[in-house]
Design a protein around this motif. Sequence first.
Motif, PDB file in Angstrom:
ATOM      1  N   GLY A   1       0.772  -1.230   0.000  1.00 29.28           N
ATOM      2  CA  GLY A   1       0.000   0.000   0.000  1.00 29.28           C
ATOM      3  C   GLY A   1       0.804   1.283   0.000  1.00 29.28           C
ATOM      4  N   VAL A   2       2.074   1.194  -0.321  1.00 30.18           N
ATOM      5  CA  VAL A   2       2.937   2.378  -0.331  1.00 30.18           C
ATOM      6  C   VAL A   2       2.692   3.130  -1.647  1.00 30.18           C
ATOM      7  CG1 VAL A   2       5.324   3.189  -0.216  1.00 30.18           C
ATOM      8  CG2 VAL A   2       4.617   1.194   1.123  1.00 30.18           C
ATOM      9  N   PRO A   3       2.306   4.424  -1.580  1.00 28.02           N
ATOM     10  CA  PRO A   3       1.913   5.135  -2.798  1.00 28.02           C
ATOM     11  C   PRO A   3       3.045   5.742  -3.624  1.00 28.02           C
ATOM     12  CG  PRO A   3       1.479   6.506  -0.887  1.00 28.02           C
ATOM     13  CD  PRO A   3       1.963   5.164  -0.363  1.00 28.02           C
ATOM     14  N   LYS A   4       4.248   5.839  -3.085  1.00 26.71           N
ATOM     15  CA  LYS A   4       5.337   6.426  -3.871  1.00 26.71           C
ATOM     16  C   LYS A   4       6.660   5.817  -3.462  1.00 26.71           C
ATOM     17  CE  LYS A   4       6.605  10.801  -2.432  1.00 26.71           C
ATOM     18  NZ  LYS A   4       6.384  12.221  -2.133  1.00 26.71           N
ATOM     19  N   VAL A   5       7.609   5.915  -4.365  1.00 26.37           N
ATOM     20  CA  VAL A   5       8.937   5.369  -4.089  1.00 26.37           C
ATOM     21  C   VAL A   5       9.981   6.411  -4.457  1.00 26.37           C
ATOM     22  CG1 VAL A   5       9.149   4.224  -6.340  1.00 26.37           C
ATOM     23  CG2 VAL A   5      10.491   3.399  -4.409  1.00 26.37           C
ATOM     24  N   GLN A   6      11.013   6.461  -3.654  1.00 31.32           N
ATOM     25  CA  GLN A   6      12.102   7.402  -3.855  1.00 31.32           C
ATOM     26  C   GLN A   6      13.420   6.676  -3.673  1.00 31.32           C
ATOM     27  OE1 GLN A   6       9.737  11.237  -2.061  1.00 31.32           O
ATOM     28  NE2 GLN A   6      11.460  10.535  -0.927  1.00 31.32           N
ATOM     29  N   LEU A   7      14.464   7.304  -4.147  1.00 34.27           N
ATOM     30  CA  LEU A   7      15.805   6.800  -3.913  1.00 34.27           C
ATOM     31  C   LEU A   7      16.758   7.976  -3.941  1.00 34.27           C
ATOM     32  CD1 LEU A   7      17.330   6.779  -6.929  1.00 34.27           C
ATOM     33  CD2 LEU A   7      15.801   4.857  -7.213  1.00 34.27           C
ATOM     34  N   MET A   8      17.911   7.769  -3.388  1.00 36.67           N
ATOM     35  CA  MET A   8      18.940   8.798  -3.395  1.00 36.67           C
ATOM     36  C   MET A   8      20.076   8.319  -4.282  1.00 36.67           C
ATOM     37  SD  MET A   8      18.988   9.989   0.594  1.00 36.67           S
ATOM     38  CE  MET A   8      18.670   8.373   1.326  1.00 36.67           C
ATOM     39  N   VAL A   9      20.618   9.249  -5.056  1.00 37.07           N
ATOM     40  CA  VAL A   9      21.764   8.969  -5.904  1.00 37.07           C
ATOM     41  C   VAL A   9      22.878   9.904  -5.456  1.00 37.07           C
ATOM     42  CG1 VAL A   9      22.673   9.034  -8.265  1.00 37.07           C
ATOM     43  CG2 VAL A   9      20.309   8.298  -7.857  1.00 37.07           C
ATOM     44  N   ARG A  10      24.018   9.348  -5.190  1.00 43.74           N
ATOM     45  CA  ARG A  10      25.141  10.206  -4.804  1.00 43.74           C
ATOM     46  C   ARG A  10      25.449  11.184  -5.936  1.00 43.74           C
ATOM     47  NH1 ARG A  10      26.932   5.208  -2.520  1.00 43.74           N
ATOM     48  NH2 ARG A  10      26.765   5.358  -0.262  1.00 43.74           N
ATOM     49  N   SER A  11      25.742  12.412  -5.577  1.00 42.11           N
ATOM     50  CA  SER A  11      25.933  13.466  -6.584  1.00 42.11           C
ATOM     51  C   SER A  11      27.040  13.124  -7.577  1.00 42.11           C
ATOM     52  CB  SER A  11      26.202  14.808  -5.908  1.00 42.11           C
ATOM     53  OG  SER A  11      27.305  14.723  -5.042  1.00 42.11           O
ATOM     54  N   GLU A  12      28.038  12.376  -7.152  1.00 41.69           N
ATOM     55  CA  GLU A  12      29.126  12.020  -8.077  1.00 41.69           C
ATOM     56  C   GLU A  12      28.758  10.872  -9.015  1.00 41.69           C
ATOM     57  OE1 GLU A  12      30.013   9.457  -4.379  1.00 41.69           O
ATOM     58  OE2 GLU A  12      29.308  11.503  -4.723  1.00 41.69           O
ATOM     59  N   ASN A  13      27.637  10.210  -8.773  1.00 43.79           N
ATOM     60  CA  ASN A  13      27.227   9.058  -9.581  1.00 43.79           C
ATOM     61  C   ASN A  13      26.328   9.516 -10.729  1.00 43.79           C
ATOM     62  OD1 ASN A  13      26.718   6.549 -10.579  1.00 43.79           O
ATOM     63  ND2 ASN A  13      25.806   5.732  -8.710  1.00 43.79           N
ATOM     64  N   THR A  14      26.876  10.340 -11.616  1.00 44.57           N
ATOM     65  CA  THR A  14      26.080  10.894 -12.713  1.00 44.57           C
ATOM     66  C   THR A  14      25.686   9.839 -13.742  1.00 44.57           C
ATOM     67  OG1 THR A  14      28.113  11.529 -13.855  1.00 44.57           O
ATOM     68  CG2 THR A  14      27.069  13.205 -12.453  1.00 44.57           C
ATOM     69  N   ALA A  15      26.452   8.791 -13.875  1.00 41.15           N
ATOM     70  CA  ALA A  15      26.180   7.771 -14.886  1.00 41.15           C
ATOM     71  C   ALA A  15      24.852   7.065 -14.661  1.00 41.15           C
ATOM     72  CB  ALA A  15      27.314   6.752 -14.926  1.00 41.15           C
ATOM     73  N   VAL A  16      24.423   6.929 -13.427  1.00 40.72           N
ATOM     74  CA  VAL A  16      23.215   6.157 -13.144  1.00 40.72           C
ATOM     75  C   VAL A  16      21.934   6.995 -13.272  1.00 40.72           C
ATOM     76  CG1 VAL A  16      23.027   6.505 -10.638  1.00 40.72           C
ATOM     77  CG2 VAL A  16      22.399   4.300 -11.628  1.00 40.72           C
ATOM     78  N   ARG A  17      22.054   8.305 -13.336  1.00 40.32           N
ATOM     79  CA  ARG A  17      20.853   9.148 -13.420  1.00 40.32           C
ATOM     80  C   ARG A  17      19.987   8.811 -14.628  1.00 40.32           C
ATOM     81  NH1 ARG A  17      21.433  15.238 -11.607  1.00 40.32           N
ATOM     82  NH2 ARG A  17      19.234  15.041 -12.096  1.00 40.32           N
ATOM     83  N   GLY A  18      20.607   8.611 -15.777  1.00 41.88           N
ATOM     84  CA  GLY A  18      19.858   8.264 -16.980  1.00 41.88           C
ATOM     85  C   GLY A  18      19.091   6.965 -16.826  1.00 41.88           C
ATOM     86  N   PHE A  19      19.705   5.997 -16.160  1.00 42.13           N
ATOM     87  CA  PHE A  19      19.031   4.714 -15.901  1.00 42.13           C
ATOM     88  C   PHE A  19      17.728   4.949 -15.142  1.00 42.13           C
ATOM     89  CE2 PHE A  19      18.421   1.454 -12.562  1.00 42.13           C
ATOM     90  CZ  PHE A  19      18.049   0.378 -13.356  1.00 42.13           C
ATOM     91  N   TYR A  20      17.796   5.704 -14.051  1.00 44.87           N
ATOM     92  CA  TYR A  20      16.598   5.939 -13.250  1.00 44.87           C
ATOM     93  C   TYR A  20      15.587   6.809 -13.985  1.00 44.87           C
ATOM     94  CZ  TYR A  20      18.819   3.625  -9.342  1.00 44.87           C
ATOM     95  OH  TYR A  20      19.407   2.688  -8.536  1.00 44.87           O
ATOM     96  N   GLU A  21      16.051   7.762 -14.759  1.00 47.34           N
ATOM     97  CA  GLU A  21      15.123   8.596 -15.532  1.00 47.34           C
ATOM     98  C   GLU A  21      14.362   7.751 -16.549  1.00 47.34           C
ATOM     99  OE1 GLU A  21      17.708  11.701 -16.930  1.00 47.34           O
ATOM    100  OE2 GLU A  21      17.663  12.722 -14.977  1.00 47.34           O
ATOM    101  N   ARG A  22      15.027   6.771 -17.170  1.00 45.46           N
ATOM    102  CA  ARG A  22      14.348   5.882 -18.115  1.00 45.46           C
ATOM    103  C   ARG A  22      13.287   5.037 -17.424  1.00 45.46           C
ATOM    104  NH1 ARG A  22      19.577   5.669 -19.896  1.00 45.46           N
ATOM    105  NH2 ARG A  22      20.027   3.656 -18.953  1.00 45.46           N
ATOM    106  N   LEU A  23      13.441   4.824 -16.121  1.00 54.31           N
ATOM    107  CA  LEU A  23      12.463   4.048 -15.352  1.00 54.31           C
ATOM    108  C   LEU A  23      11.355   4.931 -14.777  1.00 54.31           C
ATOM    109  CD1 LEU A  23      14.816   1.575 -13.462  1.00 54.31           C
ATOM    110  CD2 LEU A  23      13.536   1.203 -15.578  1.00 54.31           C
ATOM    111  N   GLY A  24      11.383   6.217 -15.087  1.00 52.97           N
ATOM    112  CA  GLY A  24      10.324   7.115 -14.652  1.00 52.97           C
ATOM    113  C   GLY A  24      10.614   7.917 -13.402  1.00 52.97           C
ATOM    114  N   PHE A  25      11.804   7.810 -12.855  1.00 48.67           N
ATOM    115  CA  PHE A  25      12.174   8.597 -11.681  1.00 48.67           C
ATOM    116  C   PHE A  25      12.554  10.009 -12.138  1.00 48.67           C
ATOM    117  CE2 PHE A  25      12.559   4.317 -10.185  1.00 48.67           C
ATOM    118  CZ  PHE A  25      12.273   4.369  -8.832  1.00 48.67           C
ATOM    119  N   THR A  26      12.179  10.993 -11.339  1.00 46.74           N
ATOM    120  CA  THR A  26      12.497  12.381 -11.669  1.00 46.74           C
ATOM    121  C   THR A  26      13.223  13.032 -10.501  1.00 46.74           C
ATOM    122  OG1 THR A  26      10.371  13.167 -10.816  1.00 46.74           O
ATOM    123  CG2 THR A  26      10.478  12.620 -13.165  1.00 46.74           C
TER     124      THR A  26
END
Length: 139
Positions: free
Chosen positions: A99-124
């Motif tokens: 029943g959890v309505p939203k999900v979040q995660l933290m990305v370390r600021s230096e880990n720029t390579a993974v941002r695109g991965f999460y954006e493709r999965l719908g994370f903003t």
Amino acid sequence: MQIFELAEEQIPDAVALWENTGLTRPWNDPYADARRALETPTSTVLAMIEDEQVLATVMAGHDGHRGWLYYVAVDPQRQGSGLGATMVDAACAWLAERGVPKVQLMVRSENTAVRGFYERLGFTDLQILALGKRLDAGA
């Protein structure tokens, strides 16, 4: 390949994967993190296992409103094959079942390579600053 809740005896294999993918930090005890997640009904560690090898993991937990993902890791030799997306989807499903309505995660600021991965999965980018305070040396 199937996704299972990580078994206690598989924690060392999961930690080895987390270390191999650069997710651990000296101030966090990943063994304690995994055990803590497996001990409570509001968190878990999901793992994709093949031939008794931990190929991918995701830790999920929630406070009833927000779900959080941690230790999203895929064996470097299998990255880019869709396993990461499969694990994130499995963790989101685990949270939705509770029943959890939203999900979040933290990305370390230096880990720029993974941002695109999460954006493709719908994370903003939520345009927030996460602040923290340590309550003990092992937290």
